[in-house]
Motif scaffolding. Structure first.
Motif, PDB file in Angstrom:
ATOM      1  N   PHE A   2     -10.463  -6.489   6.415  1.00  0.00           N
ATOM      2  CA  PHE A   2      -9.736  -5.336   6.932  1.00  0.00           C
ATOM      3  C   PHE A   2      -9.828  -4.166   5.969  1.00  0.00           C
ATOM      4  O   PHE A   2     -10.072  -4.319   4.778  1.00  0.00           O
ATOM      5  N   LEU A   3      -9.645  -3.014   6.577  1.00  0.00           N
ATOM      6  CA  LEU A   3      -9.570  -1.762   5.826  1.00  0.00           C
ATOM      7  C   LEU A   3      -8.236  -1.126   6.172  1.00  0.00           C
ATOM      8  O   LEU A   3      -7.904  -0.988   7.357  1.00  0.00           O
ATOM      9  N   TYR A   4      -7.478  -0.792   5.148  1.00  0.00           N
ATOM     10  CA  TYR A   4      -6.289   0.028   5.362  1.00  0.00           C
ATOM     11  C   TYR A   4      -6.649   1.452   4.966  1.00  0.00           C
ATOM     12  O   TYR A   4      -7.324   1.679   3.946  1.00  0.00           O
ATOM     13  N   GLY A   5      -6.204   2.401   5.748  1.00  0.00           N
ATOM     14  CA  GLY A   5      -6.368   3.801   5.379  1.00  0.00           C
ATOM     15  C   GLY A   5      -5.134   4.562   5.836  1.00  0.00           C
ATOM     16  O   GLY A   5      -4.512   4.205   6.851  1.00  0.00           O
ATOM     17  N   LYS A   6      -4.771   5.587   5.095  1.00  0.00           N
ATOM     18  CA  LYS A   6      -3.629   6.404   5.532  1.00  0.00           C
ATOM     19  C   LYS A   6      -3.990   7.081   6.854  1.00  0.00           C
ATOM     20  O   LYS A   6      -5.107   7.584   7.007  1.00  0.00           O
ATOM     21  N   ARG A   7      -3.028   7.116   7.764  1.00  0.00           N
ATOM     22  CA  ARG A   7      -3.280   7.656   9.105  1.00  0.00           C
ATOM     23  C   ARG A   7      -4.018   8.992   9.082  1.00  0.00           C
ATOM     24  O   ARG A   7      -5.036   9.166   9.748  1.00  0.00           O
ATOM     25  N   VAL A  28       0.828  -1.217   0.000  1.00  0.00           N
ATOM     26  CA  VAL A  28       0.000   0.000   0.000  1.00  0.00           C
ATOM     27  C   VAL A  28       0.863   1.268   0.000  1.00  0.00           C
ATOM     28  O   VAL A  28       0.422   2.305  -0.506  1.00  0.00           O
ATOM     29  N   GLN A  29       2.081   1.160   0.540  1.00  0.00           N
ATOM     30  CA  GLN A  29       2.953   2.350   0.538  1.00  0.00           C
ATOM     31  C   GLN A  29       3.494   2.625  -0.859  1.00  0.00           C
ATOM     32  O   GLN A  29       3.484   3.758  -1.322  1.00  0.00           O
ATOM     33  N   VAL A  84      -1.759   4.163  -2.138  1.00  0.00           N
ATOM     34  CA  VAL A  84      -3.226   4.118  -2.139  1.00  0.00           C
ATOM     35  C   VAL A  84      -3.758   4.701  -0.825  1.00  0.00           C
ATOM     36  O   VAL A  84      -3.123   4.575   0.221  1.00  0.00           O
ATOM     37  N   ASP A  85      -4.924   5.342  -0.898  1.00  0.00           N
ATOM     38  CA  ASP A  85      -5.481   5.983   0.292  1.00  0.00           C
ATOM     39  C   ASP A  85      -6.246   4.994   1.156  1.00  0.00           C
ATOM     40  O   ASP A  85      -6.157   5.019   2.379  1.00  0.00           O
ATOM     41  N   PHE A  86      -7.043   4.135   0.484  1.00  0.00           N
ATOM     42  CA  PHE A  86      -7.815   3.109   1.199  1.00  0.00           C
ATOM     43  C   PHE A  86      -7.695   1.792   0.434  1.00  0.00           C
ATOM     44  O   PHE A  86      -7.758   1.781  -0.805  1.00  0.00           O
ATOM     45  N   PHE A  87      -7.590   0.709   1.183  1.00  0.00           N
ATOM     46  CA  PHE A  87      -7.522  -0.621   0.560  1.00  0.00           C
ATOM     47  C   PHE A  87      -8.350  -1.558   1.433  1.00  0.00           C
ATOM     48  O   PHE A  87      -8.161  -1.590   2.652  1.00  0.00           O
TER      49      PHE A  87
END
Ligand code: PMP
Length: 411
Positions: A240-245, A217-218, A222-225
């Motif tokens: 799961f949801l990844y989002g930038k801090r 993701v880095q 990407v902003d959200f995955f």
């Protein structure tokens, strides 16, 4: 397509999936419905049992040994997901019920807070309904507009048309990484950089990509995955949801309740830090813990080896099925995950599915939750065979035999 032969011992891998060793309709099961959900290795199944037998306890607030152990195991999965997708910080990983839940979370929080009247959201023609309907609902509520990236006949995005859709009105681009209905792998790196050039954020639906492709993701920026554990050899009911801090911190909470708060009073409530701000209520503890085993399992086998094997199966299936008169393929993109979507001239996909099922072969038929995509191809649905690491060429021979027989019978 990577045609490298694989060093994996598929028989040894199959031994680790108890469900595969059974007969269905009097025939050995051939499971080709992996895009709907993958099967689970013994380590994942055992982790569920071990959790309930050994450490079942509610997490985070417990002041006793079992609660501590459950909390540690639960948070260990968060760390594994962080490494699995190469997130920068563990707090950027939020547990959800799955891909659908993750997308709805972003629509309800980021969407409600930052998308307004006259703004635009870009999706593609090949999106799963779960990456269309939440945006339609948001557009209706906010007076925003949904724009759609068109495809070519091979089932690939028209990138020039995509770029033409982008403007300063675009607030979010929400696209699928790999299509569940066609297998197309989209050029998400380019999609993301184009969107960022106009100041839009990007959400990638990784439901179909995580079990095949390396996710960073880095590097993608990407902003959200989002993804679902059950598509990655893990249990159902979690994802799961990844989002930038920075984005996650700016977004308002999703659901209200326990865990997502710092303090509650009738005068006013303060919210917890990320990731807990988005995790109201008792989570799916057992499945989160078991998912860690799935991540270890897939990492041990190695995605590169998995991809090589699946690509070999994909090429073999294509070769076998294309030799059958009357077979029509949908989705022939250059870059694909192991999904073959097809039909037989003059035969309803549902009938094909039934006849294959009688031979013990599990495929999926219908619109695959991608009705706009089916409309694009002018069809009601397809037959979809989707392959995983435990599938074999012998199984594809059985599929081709079955399809050939149906095609002859119906000709
Ligand atoms: N997006 C894609 C591309 C999918 O394949 C799926 C599942 N078929 C979803 C979203 C929804 O995933 P879930 O049902 O696990 O929430």
């Amino acid at each position: 397509m990577n045609m490298m032969s694989t060093s994996l011992d598929i028989e040894r891998i199959r031994e680790q999936f108890p469900i595969l060793h059974q007969e269905v309709n009097g025939k050995p099961l051939v499971y080709f419905d992996n895009a709907a959900t993958t099967q689970k290795p013994t380590v994942v199944i055992s982790a569920l049992e071990n959790y309930y037998k050994g450490i079942n306890s509610n997490i985070h607030r417990g002041a006793h040994a079992l609660a501590d152990q459950a909390t540690t195991a639960f948070e260990a999965t968060r760390l594994s997901i962080k490494d699995f997708i190469n997130a920068k910080e563990v707090e950027e990983v939020i547990f959800t019920k799955g891909t659908t839940d993750g997308i709805n979370l972003i629509a309800a929080t980021f969407g409600r807070a930052f998308i307004g009247e006259g703004d635009e959201i870009v999706v593609s023609t090949m999106e799963h309904h779960s990456n269309i309907v939440p945006w339609q609902m948001l557009c209706e509520e906010k007076g925003a507009q949904l724009k759609v990236i068109p495809l070519n006949a091979k089932g690939e995005l028209l990138m020039e048309e995509y770029e033409a859709l982008l403007s300063e009105k675009t607030k979010l681009v929400a696209v699928v990484h790999a299509s569940n209905a066609l297998g197309t792998v989209n050029p998400i790196s380019e999609i993301i950089s184009n969107a960022h050039a106009v100041g839009a954020k990007v959400l990638v639906d990784g439901a179909q990509s995580c079990s095949h492709l390396d996710i960073d993701v880095q590097a993608l920026d990407v902003d959200f995955f989002v993804s679902s554990a059950h598509k990655i050899y893990g249990p159902t009911g979690m994802g799961f949801l990844y989002g930038k801090r920075q984005l996650l911190e700016e977004m308002p909470p999703y659901q209200g309740g326990g865990e997502m708060i710092k303090t509650v009073s009738f005068e006013g409530t303060t919210y917890n830090e990320i990731p807990y701000k988005f995790e109201a209520g008792t989570p799916n503890i057992a499945d989160v813990i078991a998912f860690n085993e799935a991540i270890h399992w897939i990492s041990q086998v190695g995605k590169e080896a998995i991809r090589a094997h699946e690509n070999e199966l994909l090429a073999y299936a294509h070769e076998k099925l294309s030799a059958i008169d009357g077979v029509i393929f949908y989705g022939e993109a250059e870059d694909k995950v192991a999904v073959v979507s097809f039909g037989i001239q003059g035969v309803h996909p549902f009938d094909i599915g039934m006849m294959l099922d009688a031979r013990g072969i599990a495929v999926r038929t219908g619109h695959h939750c991608t009705q706009p995509l089916m409309q694009f191809f002018g069809i009601e649905g397809t037959v979809r065979a989707s392959f995983s690491v435990y599938n074999t060429k012998e199984e594809i021979d059985k599929l081709a035999e079955g399809v050939a027989k149906i095609a002859r019978m119906m000709a």
